[in-house]
Structure formats: structure tokens, C-alpha cells
Design a protein around this motif. Structure first.
Motif, short mmCIF file in Angstrom:
data_model
loop_
_atom_site.label_atom_id
_atom_site.label_comp_id
_atom_site.label_asym_id
_atom_site.label_seq_id
_atom_site.Cartn_x
_atom_site.Cartn_y
_atom_site.Cartn_z
N ALA A 71 26.92 82.31 30.09
CA ALA A 71 25.67 81.79 30.63
C ALA A 71 24.52 82.78 30.52
N TRP B 105 21.22 80.23 27.56
CA TRP B 105 22.13 79.10 27.65
C TRP B 105 21.48 77.90 28.34
N HIS B 106 20.57 78.20 29.27
CA HIS B 106 19.87 77.14 29.98
C HIS B 106 19.25 76.13 29.01
N GLU C 144 20.77 84.15 29.45
CA GLU C 144 19.45 83.60 29.72
C GLU C 144 19.16 82.36 28.86
N SER D 126 21.97 74.40 26.59
CA SER D 126 22.74 73.32 27.21
C SER D 126 21.86 72.09 27.42
#
Lengths: 248, 195, 389
Positions: free
Chosen positions: C260, C264-265, C262, C268
Motif C-alpha cells: 500500500a 496504490w490509492h 502512496e 486501486s
């Protein structure tokens, strides 16, 4: 010619073996030890002061005129960050900020802080875009400017994918990679860049790092400066005053 | 194993046994000839490939520009040296205030005394290019409110100490003036010496 | 022309996906090459006898796909006429620069192997045919009509060497395509050391799948007898490689989710909002789960040959779709979020145009045309051997 060819084969062969190992692995050593080792001289630096920028967009407009940048593409642009008390972040850059900004509809009481961040090519010391160009069409000039040879570029877009700052675009006229040149032609002619020249508040500064009386060298001494995305290891040469953690 | 049976049948007279038996009585010359015979097709293929590769290098030598090469660092400076000089020769579009002062001395000296002293002519007037190409294209700025508001409209993102107004009408009211039709910023402020 | 749908804040130069449908097709076709070549090597090097019926065909299929592996790139380049610059002035710090050389080296190996495998056949035909055909076969034999045991024995040796050299070459060729993406530190969806492995494994499964489908189609529409043993062997290898492939894809996703970072937000968000169907439903869902389970049954359970073949075929088609979806999700997906990490854009291929769906479809059909033409000159399948068994 024959000699050249042999030279090429020899060079290409050795560099193929050598470059992968030597340049990429071993040159990391001195860099870690602190000496900013690089085969190139980076004589110039660009300083952006986010604390004085008023977001008028004159720089982006001047850049378009100076460099005939096609519509819809940007060699430089201005972002507006609005950070709320709730912690949420709003960013906008209508037309790259080229036509200025209009007031936002947020309740001023909800806004913690707001500021402008001008962006341009970072003319990195170890530019990823130059690393990935398969044909040697983009390079670091002897003065440390990252430039594109539009007569050699094949238009593969690999450099655009590699640039962490999205400073590059595909020029719809030449069908080659295009980007900010730090107004290389103007610098070589003894002028300053178009964006620096038109900035009404001096939020952009450009100059030689080794010119101790120059504004850049002075600021380098006086201010604590930050670069964008330092984790990429590209070593950008555009330095920011007052960069917030929310800015990527 | 990869050959069809049909092919094998054509070679039946060359069974290994017969082959070795014949070989025993071969002279050296014959042996050399048979060796060459077995390698014949491979030599031909090798010649073909060599020709292709040689052709490639001949074409390459003709097509790569002379100034192309390593200019110091292979990683970051492997390029056509002429490219940098070509770009350096591009004409500058913005000329700078010193250039304007040559013909427009009154405005230039007026500007130097006032709040807009640090400004370049081309910041508001736009680039000099068209004006310079003997077209005498005017570089006048529209006297509209919007032209000034580009810098002076109140925005939260602007530094607080920078002079800003919420709106033209509010500013006029604040200055205890009456808003008349046709009134713009330049009615009260000379853009070359606004304050 | 489809409108671009954006949300959030994008850097102004991030509106368009630079790498289009053609760059999706490129690793797809290249992958088929690697997969087909691995099958031929399983026979030539590892001696998997069941694969004999498709040994020649897989080699020619690899060659046919290889011939068109570069073409999508030419359709995409801003200056296709300068494409050879990549070989004239290659800059080896670029992952891309090696392509010209790796590609040509591999092409040479495949070409050589085909030539040596087919040489007895070419010579036989050069002797038996007349007129222009004779000339053609004579040229193909490079004028050397020597097929005595000494030269054929030499050929056999060379073939096994070539096949052995070909395996690492095939792996390099496709692992390298994965490296092109995996080595870009600027893109959080691409930058991953697992990328070359995933590209290689998905290449192998797609190659085996297309051979299965082609072999079945050829047998269905010609008098060639379908070799069930050969097909079953291919199902077995397909299943094995597919298990590895899906595991690697899963592991990569899991690492992204668990670490996860920075970035990945936004990645995803991109996956769920832009690639919900092609990533979650197709690549991870239908086209992975069904073949994994069904191929397990095909390989392990006792069932009628007809059922086995039908089930295996469906799985092969699903895997072909899975790999195509994977290429799309990686290449297009990596360009649907801005490097500002705050906004998403969209990409819909056009129907017409240089990089449109139609051009891609025609391009994808070309290798099959090559195979057809090849079959007119030299047989893809060995009918005599078939009938004798």
C-alpha cells in the motif's frame, strides 16, 4: 568511414557490456558517499518560489508564444492547491493555468491554505527520460539542459512514460517528443528564459549555479529548497521554495 | 526424429554401416572434399547472413549523421552534436524591456518610477515577435478590467500581501467613487504607473 | 472519436494514453512467439514425444508470429520511417534499444531451425518438382542439394543446439518485453520485478493455447487426424504453466495491496473504476478461475476423449482472452491514472485509423496468412508419419 564503423562496433560492444554493469551499478557508490558525481556539468538551476507566485499564467502563455507549443500541450503549467481543514486536497489547473485562475466556490472558512505551484521540465541530473531513449534522440547538453533532437526521435513515447513529472508530450505537429528546453536558444543567446522574463513577481529564477553573485546562487545559499519526487533518483535541477507535502 | 520417413527412404543407400565402410578407404583429399560437401549448405547460409550484416553496416555508415556519437557521457550524452547548435540558433521571440525602450522611452521611464517597475513590457503586452517582423502589428493591451484582474483578482491562493481586489465594482465603491458606464481600471490608474 | 472521461486532477500532459491498442497487441503477438517456440523446444530439446505432431507446426507458428511482432510498433511510432535508428544508433541504457538486436537474433535462430528441420523436405521437393516450383525450392535450399547422411547428421546436431539456444532466447525476448514495463520507476502499476516473470509465463500459456486452438481447427477442417495424446500433453503443460502464471499475477497484486504505497490509492481506484471488467471480471475472474479448475479436471480426471478435448479447448480460448486482458490491463491501465496521483483518464480505441481496432484485427490475422502460405510451400504437419502410426 571505415574507421568510424570499426570504432562504433568496438564502442557499442564495450558499452553494451560495460554500461549496464559499470554505469548503473558502480556509479551508485560515489553518489551514496555524498559526492554528486556525474560525468556532466550541471551549470544551471531553476528556482520556483511558490510563496510569491500569484497564478497569473503569464509564464505559460509566454512559453507557448516563445516555443510555438501546440494547443492542448504544455511545456510549463501552474497548479493551484487548496488544502481544507478536513485534510482533503483540491488541485486544479484549467488550461494549465495559462489563462489565469478564477476564485473557487469553497467556503473560505473551510480552507486551511492555498497556493500555486508552477511546473516545468526538471532538467534532471540523471534524467530517466534520457536513460530510456532507445535512439539517443534526447540527451543532456554540455550545459546540463535536457533536450530533444527532433530529427532523430522516432516517436515511441517511451520517454513520456519514463518521466515522473509528465513534463513531456507528443508534439502533434512534428510527431516527436517535446518538452521544456529551459529556453535553450535564449540562454545560448545571452537572454533568460521567456517564463522567467515575464513573471511579474519574480517567482521564477534561472541562472548559473557557479555565479556566486547571481540570484540563483544567492537563493541556493539563503533558502532551504526542495525538489519534486526526489525518490525517483533523477536529481531534478528545478528547486522549489515552500513546497508542500501534498505536491507531487 | 524430425525428418519424415519419405526423406529417409531417399537416403537408404547412405546407411551408417555403408558410410563408415566407404570412409575407411578414402584418401585425404576425398575426406576433405566430403567434409566440404557436408558443410556446403552451412557455408552458404553463413555467407548469406554475413552479406546481410555487412549490408546493414554499409547502410548504417551512410545514414548516421557525422556529428552523432558519445559527447562525454554515454548514459546521458550520446547524441547528434549538431542538434544542440540547431536549437541554439532558433530565434528568440521575447525581446525584453531594454529593446522596447529604444523607441518607447517615455513609457519606459514612467514605468521605472512606480509599482510596476519590476515588470517587463512583454508581461502585459505579449511577445514582441509580430511587432518586430516589420508588420508594425500593435502590441496594445485591451484596457479591459479582465486584463488587470489576471493578476489582481482576489484569490485565496495568492500571497496575502499582493494587491488584490474582490471585484471591480466593490473596489470602486471602496474608493468612494461612482461606478460610471465605460469605466475600467485605467480610468483611474495609468498601467505604466498605477499607484 | 470517443471523448476522454477524466476525474480528479490530471497533469495537463496526462490526458491521452500514449501507448495505444497497438502496444497492447505487440506483447501479445510476441508472447505467442515465445509460447509456440517453447512447445517446439519441449519436443526437440526435452524429448517430449507426445508433442511430435505439432513440433514442426509450433516452430512455423513461432516464425509467423515473429514476422509480425514488430509491425504494431511501426503502426504506433510517430516516425516509422526512422524505426531503424534503434539499430543504427542504439543507446543501450534504454531497455528498448536492445529490441532490434534481440528480435533479429531470435528471428535468425528460428529461421535457421526451420531451415534445418525442413531441409530434407526442401531438397526432396527441389528434386521432384519442375519449373518455377523447382527454382523456388532450389533457392530455399540455397542451391545446396546435398542430403547425404553426413550433412543430415550435422543438421540434427545443429538443430538441437539451436533449439537449446532458442529457449533462453525466447525467454529473453519475452522477459525483456516485461522488463520494458517493469523497469519504469515512474509508473507504480508497471514498476515491479515480477513483471518480466509474469510476461514470460503469460506468453508461454498464450502460445500453448493458440497452438491447441490452431491444431484443433486444422484437424477439424482438413483430413489430418487429431492426435489426442498430443493434445492432452499440451493441456498438461498449459495447466502447469497457467498455475504458475496466475500465482505470479496474484502475488504481484497482493504485494501491491499489502505494501500500500502512496501510489496504490490511485492505482486501486483506477482498477476498480476503469478496469473493473477487464481486470477483476476477465483477467482474475472468469478467465483465470474456470481454466484453472477445468484444466485440472482435464488433466487429472478420467473422461471421454471428446469431452476432454472440448473442455480443454474452451479453457485454451479463455486463456487466450485472459492473456489479452492482462496485456490490456497492464499497458492501458498504467496510463489511465495521472502521475499527479490524483486523477484518472480514459482510453477507448478507435475503430478505424492507424491505431484502431480494424488495423489491429487485420494485423493479428496476418500471422495466420503466413502460416497458410507456408503450408502451400512446405507442409506444417507431417501426414505420412501420421498415417503410419
Amino acid at each position: 568511414m571505415k574507421h568510424d564503423r570499426r570504432e562504433f562496433i568496438k564502442k557499442a560492444g564495450w558499452t553494451f557490456i560495460g554500461s549496464g554493469l559499470y554505469i548503473n551499478l558502480f556509479s551508485a557508490g560515489p553518489a551514496l558517499a555524498g559526492s554528486r558525481s556525474s560525468a556532466l556539468k550541471n551549470l544551471y538551476a531553476f528556482i520556483v518560489n511558490t510563496e510569491t507566485c500569484i497564478g497569473c499564467g503569464k509564464c505559460a502563455a509566454a512559453c507557448r508564444a516563445e516555443n510555438s507549443v501546440p494547443d492542448g500541450n504544455y511545456r510549463t503549467w501552474i497548479e493551484r492547491y487548496t488544502i481544507m481543514h478536513s485534510g482533503s486536497v483540491e488541485v486544479d489547473s484549467p488550461h494549465g493555468g495559462e489563462k489565469g485562475f478564477t476564485p473557487l466556490s469553497f467556503n473560505p472558512a473551510d480552507i486551511r491554505k492555498s497556493f500555486f505551484v508552477p511546473k516545468l521540465c526538471n532538467h534532471c541530473k540523471k534524467p530517466n527520460c534520457v536513460q530510456v531513449c532507445p535512439v539517443g534522440a534526447t540527451y543532456v547538453s554540455p550545459e546540463g539542459f535536457v533536450l530533444v533532437d527532433e530529427k532523430r526521435c522516432v516517436g515511441c513515447s517511451y520517454c513520456m512514460q519514463a518521466c515522473p513529472y509528465s513534463a513531456r508530450f507528443m508534439n502533434p505537429v512534428t510527431h516527436t517528443a517535446d518538452k521544456c528546453t529551459w529556453c535553450y536558444h535564449r540562454i545560448r543567446q545571452g537572454k533568460t528564459t521567456a517564463c522567467v522574463q515575464v513573471c511579474p513577481v519574480g517567482a521564477r529564477l534561472f541562472g548559473r549555479v557557479d555565479d556566486t553573485d547571481g540570484p540563483v546562487a544567492q537563493l541556493l545559499k539563503a533558502k532551504r529548497l526542495q525538489v519534486l519526487k526526489p525518490e525517483t533518483g533523477n536529481e531534478p535541477m528545478v528547486l522549489y521554495v515552500g513546497l508542500d507535502k501534498e505536491v507531487h | 526424429m524430425i525428418f519424415d520417413n519419405a526423406t529417409r527412404q531417399t537416403n537408404q543407400n547412405n546407411t551408417p554401416a555403408a558410410y563408415t565402410k566407404r570412409q575407411t578407404y578414402r584418401t585425404r583429399h576425398e575426406e576433405e572434399a566430403s567434409f566440404m560437401k557436408a558443410y556446403d549448405h552451412i557455408i552458404r547460409f553463413a555467407l548469406l547472413i554475413t552479406a546481410v550484416i555487412a549490408g546493414f553496416f554499409i547502410i548504417r555508415a551512410r545514414l548516421v549523421p557525422e556529428s552523432f556519437g558519445v559527447q562525454g557521457s554515454y548514459s546521458y550524452a550520446f547524441y547528434r552534436a549538431d542538434s544542440a547548435d540547431e536549437q541554439a540558433a532558433l530565434p528568440a521571440v521575447h525581446q525584453g524591456s531594454a529593446h522596447c525602450s529604444a523607441c518607447h522611452a517615455p513609457q519606459a521611464s514612467l514605468r521605472q518610477t512606480n509599482a510596476h517597475a519590476g515588470l517587463e513590457c512583454e508581461t502585459c503586452h505579449g511577445s514582441f515577435k509580430a511587432h518586430n517582423n516589420n508588420t508594425k502589428e500593435r502590441m496594445a493591451v485591451s484596457g479591459s478590467v479582465d486584463a488587470c484582474m489576471l493578476c489582481h483578482a482576489a484569490l485565496t491562493a495568492r500571497p496575502a500581501q499582493f494587491p488584490q481586489i474582490d471585484s471591480f465594482s466593490a473596489h470602486v465603491a471602496q474608493q468612494n467613487e461612482t461606478l460610471l458606464p465605460g469605466m475600467t481600471c485605467v480610468t483611474c490608474h495609468d498601467p505604466h504607473a498605477p499607484m | 472519436m470517443h471523448d476522454i472521461v477524466t476525474s480528479g486532477f490530471l497533469f495537463p500532459n496526462d490526458l491521452h494514453a500514449h501507448w495505444s491498442l497497438m502496444i497492447v497487441l505487440y506483447p501479445y503477438i510476441t508472447g505467442l512467439v515465445a509460447g509456440a517456440f517453447i512447445v517446439s523446444s519441449l519436443y526437440h530439446v526435452f524429448g517430449i514425444k507426445e508433442l511430435k505432431p505439432v513440433a514442426r507446426f509450433s516452430l512455423v507458428a513461432a516464425f509467423a508470429f515473429l514476422m509480425f511482432a514488430c509491425t504494431p510498433l511501426l503502426f504506433h511510432l510517430g516516425h516509422p520511417e526512422r524505426a531503424l535508428n534503434i539499430m543504427f544508433t542504439p543507446k543501450f541504457t534504454s531497455a528498448m534499444s536492445g529490441f532490434g538486436y534481440i528480435y533479429n537474433f531470435y528471428l535468425l535462430i528460428v529461421l535457421l531451425e526451420i531451415w534445418f528441420v525442413y531441409r530434407p523436405e526442401i531438397i526432396r521437393r527441389a528434386r521432384e518438382t519442375q519449373g518455377p516450383l523447382k527454382a523456388l525450392y532450389w533457392c530455399l535450399a540455397l542451391g545446396s542439394l546435398n542430403d547425404d547422411e553426413a550433412s543430415l547428421g550435422l543438421d540434427r546436431k545443429i538443430i538441437s543446439v539451436l533449439a537449446a539456444v532458442g529457449i533462453p532466447s525466447a525467454c529473453i525476448l519475452h522477459g525483456y518485453v516485461g522488463f520494458l514495463f517493469g523497469s519504469l520507476k515512474s509508473n507504480p502499476w508497471w514498476s515491479s520485478p515480477l513483471m518480466p516473470v509474469i510476461f514470460l509465463l503469460s506468453a508461454i500459456v498464450s502460445g500453448i493455447s493458440i497452438l491447441i486452438v490452431c491444431y484443433w481447427l486444422v484437424c477439424r477442417f482438413s483430413d489430418l487426424k487429431l492426435d489426442t495424446g498430443c493434445l492432452t500433453a499440451m493441456f498438461k503443460y498449459l495447466w502447469g504453466f497457467f498455475i504458475l502464471d496466475v500465482s505470479m499475477e496474484g502475488l504481484e497484486l497482493l504485494t501491491h495491496i499489502y505494501e500500500a504505497h502512496e501510489e496504490w490509492h490511485i492505482v486501486s481506484l483506477m482498477l476498480s473504476e476503469r478496469l473493473g471488467f477487464s481486470f477483476y471480471t476477465l483477467q482474475l475472474g472468469i478467465c483465470s478461475v474456470i481454466p484453472l479448475i477445468a484444466l485440472g479436471f482435464v488433466v487429472l480426471k478420467k473422461m471421454q476423449d471428446a469431452t476432454r478435448i472440448r473442455l480443454g479447448l474452451i479453457c485454451s480460448v479463455l486463456i487466450l482472452v485472459q492473456v489479452l486482458a492482462m496485456r490490456w490491463n497492464v499497458i492501458v491501465g498504467g496510463q489511465l491514472f495521472s502521475k499527479s496521483l490524483r486523477g484518472l483518464t480514459s482510453y477507448t480505441p478507435t475503430i478505424l485509423g492507424r491505431e484502431g481496432l480494424l488495423a489491429a484485427l487485420v494485423l493479428f490475422m496476418m500471422p495466420f496468412v503466413v502460416m497458410y502460405v507456408f503450408n502451400l510451400i512446405l507442409p506444417l504437419f507431417n501426414k505420412e508419419a501420421e498415417s503410419q502410426q
